[in-house]
Scaffold this motif. Structure first.
Motif, PDB file in Angstrom:
ATOM      1  N   VAL A   9      56.012  39.812  34.478  1.00  0.00           N
ATOM      2  CA  VAL A   9      54.762  40.564  34.622  1.00  0.00           C
ATOM      3  C   VAL A   9      54.980  41.631  35.697  1.00  0.00           C
ATOM      4  N   VAL A  10      54.474  42.841  35.454  1.00  0.00           N
ATOM      5  CA  VAL A  10      54.613  43.948  36.398  1.00  0.00           C
ATOM      6  C   VAL A  10      53.231  44.536  36.675  1.00  0.00           C
ATOM      7  N   VAL A  11      52.962  44.802  37.941  1.00  0.00           N
ATOM      8  CA  VAL A  11      51.718  45.459  38.356  1.00  0.00           C
ATOM      9  C   VAL A  11      52.080  46.860  38.838  1.00  0.00           C
ATOM     10  N   VAL A  12      51.455  47.869  38.240  1.00  0.00           N
ATOM     11  CA  VAL A  12      51.701  49.268  38.588  1.00  0.00           C
ATOM     12  C   VAL A  12      50.440  49.795  39.271  1.00  0.00           C
ATOM     13  N   ASN A  13      50.617  50.435  40.436  1.00  0.00           N
ATOM     14  CA  ASN A  13      49.478  50.968  41.182  1.00  0.00           C
ATOM     15  C   ASN A  13      49.738  52.423  41.539  1.00  0.00           C
ATOM     16  N   THR A  14      48.837  53.318  41.117  1.00  0.00           N
ATOM     17  CA  THR A  14      48.928  54.714  41.525  1.00  0.00           C
ATOM     18  C   THR A  14      48.172  54.868  42.837  1.00  0.00           C
ATOM     19  N   TRP A  15      48.726  55.667  43.743  1.00  0.00           N
ATOM     20  CA  TRP A  15      48.125  55.788  45.077  1.00  0.00           C
ATOM     21  C   TRP A  15      48.637  57.043  45.779  1.00  0.00           C
ATOM     22  N   TYR A  16      47.996  57.386  46.884  1.00  0.00           N
ATOM     23  CA  TYR A  16      48.530  58.350  47.843  1.00  0.00           C
ATOM     24  C   TYR A  16      47.966  57.991  49.211  1.00  0.00           C
ATOM     25  N   ALA A  17      48.650  58.400  50.250  1.00  0.00           N
ATOM     26  CA  ALA A  17      48.392  57.900  51.601  1.00  0.00           C
ATOM     27  C   ALA A  17      46.991  58.204  52.136  1.00  0.00           C
ATOM     28  N   ALA A  18      46.439  59.369  51.840  1.00  0.00           N
ATOM     29  CA  ALA A  18      45.136  59.741  52.395  1.00  0.00           C
ATOM     30  C   ALA A  18      43.958  59.290  51.537  1.00  0.00           C
ATOM     31  N   CYS A  19      44.208  58.552  50.480  1.00  0.00           N
ATOM     32  CA  CYS A  19      43.174  58.102  49.545  1.00  0.00           C
ATOM     33  C   CYS A  19      42.429  56.896  50.146  1.00  0.00           C
ATOM     34  N   ASP A  60      52.215  43.084  30.637  1.00  0.00           N
ATOM     35  CA  ASP A  60      52.568  41.726  30.221  1.00  0.00           C
ATOM     36  C   ASP A  60      54.086  41.531  30.254  1.00  0.00           C
ATOM     37  N   ARG A  61      54.532  40.362  29.883  1.00  0.00           N
ATOM     38  CA  ARG A  61      55.964  40.033  29.946  1.00  0.00           C
ATOM     39  C   ARG A  61      56.811  40.891  29.011  1.00  0.00           C
ATOM     40  N   GLN A  62      56.164  41.576  28.081  1.00  0.00           N
ATOM     41  CA  GLN A  62      56.877  42.484  27.180  1.00  0.00           C
ATOM     42  C   GLN A  62      56.791  43.929  27.654  1.00  0.00           C
ATOM     43  N   GLY A  63      56.186  44.135  28.829  1.00  0.00           N
ATOM     44  CA  GLY A  63      56.089  45.471  29.398  1.00  0.00           C
ATOM     45  C   GLY A  63      54.944  46.298  28.871  1.00  0.00           C
ATOM     46  N   GLU A  98      46.242  35.754  33.950  1.00  0.00           N
ATOM     47  CA  GLU A  98      46.135  35.816  32.492  1.00  0.00           C
ATOM     48  C   GLU A  98      47.446  36.320  31.873  1.00  0.00           C
ATOM     49  N   ALA A  99      48.036  37.340  32.489  1.00  0.00           N
ATOM     50  CA  ALA A  99      49.302  37.870  31.973  1.00  0.00           C
ATOM     51  C   ALA A  99      50.432  36.841  32.105  1.00  0.00           C
ATOM     52  N   LEU A 100      50.392  36.045  33.153  1.00  0.00           N
ATOM     53  CA  LEU A 100      51.414  35.010  33.333  1.00  0.00           C
ATOM     54  C   LEU A 100      51.305  33.917  32.269  1.00  0.00           C
ATOM     55  N   GLU A 101      50.118  33.726  31.734  1.00  0.00           N
ATOM     56  CA  GLU A 101      49.919  32.707  30.693  1.00  0.00           C
ATOM     57  C   GLU A 101      50.472  33.137  29.349  1.00  0.00           C
ATOM     58  N   ASP A 102      50.654  34.456  29.160  1.00  0.00           N
ATOM     59  CA  ASP A 102      51.224  34.955  27.903  1.00  0.00           C
ATOM     60  C   ASP A 102      52.639  34.419  27.756  1.00  0.00           C
ATOM     61  N   PRO A 103      53.048  34.067  26.561  1.00  0.00           N
ATOM     62  CA  PRO A 103      54.412  33.590  26.371  1.00  0.00           C
ATOM     63  C   PRO A 103      55.436  34.677  26.658  1.00  0.00           C
ATOM     64  N   ALA A 104      56.591  34.276  27.143  1.00  0.00           N
ATOM     65  CA  ALA A 104      57.681  35.215  27.377  1.00  0.00           C
ATOM     66  C   ALA A 104      58.159  35.771  26.033  1.00  0.00           C
ATOM     67  N   PRO A 105      58.702  36.982  26.046  1.00  0.00           N
ATOM     68  CA  PRO A 105      59.149  37.589  24.787  1.00  0.00           C
ATOM     69  C   PRO A 105      60.319  36.842  24.163  1.00  0.00           C
TER      70      PRO A 105
END
Length: 152
Positions: free
Chosen positions: A34-44, A121-124, A145-152
């Protein structure tokens, strides 16, 4: 917040780039996790408000193979690295001043605000999206919830 059922998730997201320390980053190395992607910038302001929760979640879920990655299309290295030091961010952020990572994401799911947080999810594939400030309990529920998904 938006959720996608497994059959509606489309193709895998692949983000590549260079982090603010000059190291290559490629989400393909985390295939099956599972991967978490976060968009950000320092002054936000909402980015600064959610940073401690993201850092805590990254630490809490690391043993379960959950990876976090930031995408920053605004800051130069100094500001981004200062942010990382301030909040003790343990995960890489892609320097995206050319917009290529956001363009890759846009092909899968609209990124209409900063911050935006995606759970892959585990499949990207994009399983969930939070526009704006990510509430800690909501984010953790989406990761669980994403961790509960079966691995590919």
């Amino acid at each position: 917040m938006s959720l996608w059922e497994p059959d509606d998730r489309g193709e895998a997201v692949q983000l590549t780039g260079t982090d603010f320390s000059g190291n290559p980053v490629d989400t393909r190395q985390w295939a099956g996790d599972v991967v978490v992607v976060n968009t950000w910038y320092a002054a936000c302001p909402p980015c600064r408000a959610e940073a401690p929760d993201l850092v805590a979640a990254a630490a809490d879920y690391a043993a379960q193979g959950v990876h976090f990655i930031g995408v920053n299309g605004t800051d130069e290295g100094g500001a981004a690295l200062a942010f990382d030091r301030t909040f003790d961010v343990p995960y890489p952020s892609i320097s995206d001043t050319d917009g290529s990572a956001i363009a890759d994401l846009q092909g899968h799911v609209p990124v209409q605000a900063v911050p935006t947080t995606l759970v892959l999810d585990r499949q990207g594939r994009v399983a969930a999206r939070i526009l704006g400030l990510a509430d800690a309990s909501t984010l953790r529920a989406l990761i669980d919830e994403a961790l509960e998904d079966p691995a590919p």
